[in-house]
Design a protein around this motif. Structure first.
Motif, PDB file in Angstrom:
ATOM      1  N   ARG A  25       0.847  -1.199   0.000  1.00 18.82           N
ATOM      2  CA  ARG A  25       0.000   0.000   0.000  1.00 18.82           C
ATOM      3  C   ARG A  25       0.881   1.247   0.000  1.00 18.82           C
ATOM      4  O   ARG A  25       1.838   1.333   0.770  1.00 18.82           O
ATOM      5  N   ARG A  26       0.542   2.186  -0.882  1.00 18.24           N
ATOM      6  CA  ARG A  26       1.332   3.417  -1.033  1.00 18.24           C
ATOM      7  C   ARG A  26       0.408   4.616  -1.200  1.00 18.24           C
ATOM      8  O   ARG A  26      -0.760   4.481  -1.563  1.00 18.24           O
ATOM      9  N   ARG A  27       0.976   5.805  -0.993  1.00 14.73           N
ATOM     10  CA  ARG A  27       0.245   7.028  -1.316  1.00 14.73           C
ATOM     11  C   ARG A  27       0.154   7.115  -2.834  1.00 14.73           C
ATOM     12  O   ARG A  27       1.150   6.938  -3.539  1.00 14.73           O
ATOM     13  N   MET A  28      -1.042   7.376  -3.332  1.00 11.10           N
ATOM     14  CA  MET A  28      -1.271   7.482  -4.775  1.00 11.10           C
ATOM     15  C   MET A  28      -1.954   8.805  -5.079  1.00 11.10           C
ATOM     16  O   MET A  28      -2.900   9.193  -4.388  1.00 11.10           O
ATOM     17  N   LEU A  29      -1.479   9.465  -6.129  1.00 13.66           N
ATOM     18  CA  LEU A  29      -2.151  10.653  -6.619  1.00 13.66           C
ATOM     19  C   LEU A  29      -3.103  10.198  -7.714  1.00 13.66           C
ATOM     20  O   LEU A  29      -2.681   9.676  -8.742  1.00 13.66           O
ATOM     21  N   VAL A  30      -4.395  10.361  -7.451  1.00 11.86           N
ATOM     22  CA  VAL A  30      -5.429  10.025  -8.423  1.00 11.86           C
ATOM     23  C   VAL A  30      -5.872  11.341  -9.042  1.00 11.86           C
ATOM     24  O   VAL A  30      -6.198  12.282  -8.323  1.00 11.86           O
ATOM     25  N   VAL A  31      -5.846  11.419 -10.360  1.00 14.60           N
ATOM     26  CA  VAL A  31      -6.235  12.651 -11.035  1.00 14.60           C
ATOM     27  C   VAL A  31      -7.394  12.352 -11.978  1.00 14.60           C
ATOM     28  O   VAL A  31      -7.253  11.559 -12.915  1.00 14.60           O
ATOM     29  N   ASP A  32      -8.548  12.966 -11.680  1.00 20.70           N
ATOM     30  CA  ASP A  32      -9.699  12.855 -12.571  1.00 20.70           C
ATOM     31  C   ASP A  32      -9.458  13.869 -13.683  1.00 20.70           C
ATOM     32  O   ASP A  32      -9.351  15.066 -13.441  1.00 20.70           O
ATOM     33  N   ASN A  33      -9.310  13.387 -14.903  1.00 20.09           N
ATOM     34  CA  ASN A  33      -8.949  14.227 -16.041  1.00 20.09           C
ATOM     35  C   ASN A  33     -10.141  14.615 -16.912  1.00 20.09           C
ATOM     36  O   ASN A  33     -10.032  14.649 -18.128  1.00 20.09           O
ATOM     37  N   HIS A  44       5.658   6.634  -4.586  1.00 19.38           N
ATOM     38  CA  HIS A  44       6.918   5.987  -4.214  1.00 19.38           C
ATOM     39  C   HIS A  44       7.739   5.579  -5.436  1.00 19.38           C
ATOM     40  O   HIS A  44       8.917   5.906  -5.532  1.00 19.38           O
ATOM     41  N   CYS A  45       7.111   4.884  -6.394  1.00 18.77           N
ATOM     42  CA  CYS A  45       7.871   4.375  -7.543  1.00 18.77           C
ATOM     43  C   CYS A  45       7.698   5.212  -8.811  1.00 18.77           C
ATOM     44  O   CYS A  45       8.472   5.087  -9.747  1.00 18.77           O
ATOM     45  N   GLY A  46       6.648   6.054  -8.859  1.00 11.00           N
ATOM     46  CA  GLY A  46       6.449   6.931 -10.013  1.00 11.00           C
ATOM     47  C   GLY A  46       5.681   6.310 -11.168  1.00 11.00           C
ATOM     48  O   GLY A  46       5.409   6.998 -12.149  1.00 11.00           O
ATOM     49  N   ASP A  47       5.329   5.030 -11.076  1.00 11.02           N
ATOM     50  CA  ASP A  47       4.552   4.405 -12.156  1.00 11.02           C
ATOM     51  C   ASP A  47       3.149   4.992 -12.192  1.00 11.02           C
ATOM     52  O   ASP A  47       2.578   5.344 -11.160  1.00 11.02           O
TER      53      ASP A  47
END
Length: 98
Positions: A25-33, A44-47
Motif C-alpha cells: 500500500r502506497r500514497r497514490m495521486l489520483v487525477v480525474d482528467n 513511491h515508484c512513479g509508475d
C-alpha cells in the motif's frame, strides 16, 4: 510561430492504494482528467496507470525519482477530499450546471 498546448481540466485526489509495482500500500495521486478518465500515480515508484493499464515509462535517466516527486507534490497539494466539490467540478465539466 507559436505553439499552444492544452491540458484537460484536472481534479486531484489523495488515495492510499496497493501499488502493482511496489506490491504494497502506497500514497497514490489520483487525477480525474475530465474527458480523459482517471490516472493514478504512485508517490513511491512513479509508475502511472490509466484505464487499468500501466502507462508507458520514460527512457529518460532518473524518470522514476522525478515522477514520484511530482506525484508527491500533487498529493500534498490535493488536500482533503471533498466529495461535494468533486461532484460540482464533474458536473461543470460535463455541462450539467443549471
Amino acid at each position: 510561430m507559436s505553439i499552444i498546448i492544452c491540458q484537460a481540466p484536472r481534479f486531484p485526489i489523495r488515495r492510499i492504494l496497493r501499488c502493482a509495482t511496489c506490491k504494497t500500500r502506497r500514497r497514490m495521486l489520483v487525477v480525474d482528467n475530465g474527458w480523459y478518465g482517471t490516472s493514478i500515480t504512485c508517490c513511491h515508484c512513479g509508475d502511472t496507470w490509466q484505464d487499468g493499464e500501466r502507462a508507458l515509462r520514460s527512457n529518460k535517466r532518473g524518470w522514476r525519482k522525478e515522477a514520484a516527486a511530482k506525484a508527491t507534490t500533487g498529493w500534498i497539494e490535493a488536500g482533503t477530499y471533498d466529495p461535494a466539490a468533486h461532484q460540482a467540478w464533474f458536473e461543470h465539466q460535463m455541462g450539467y450546471e443549471t
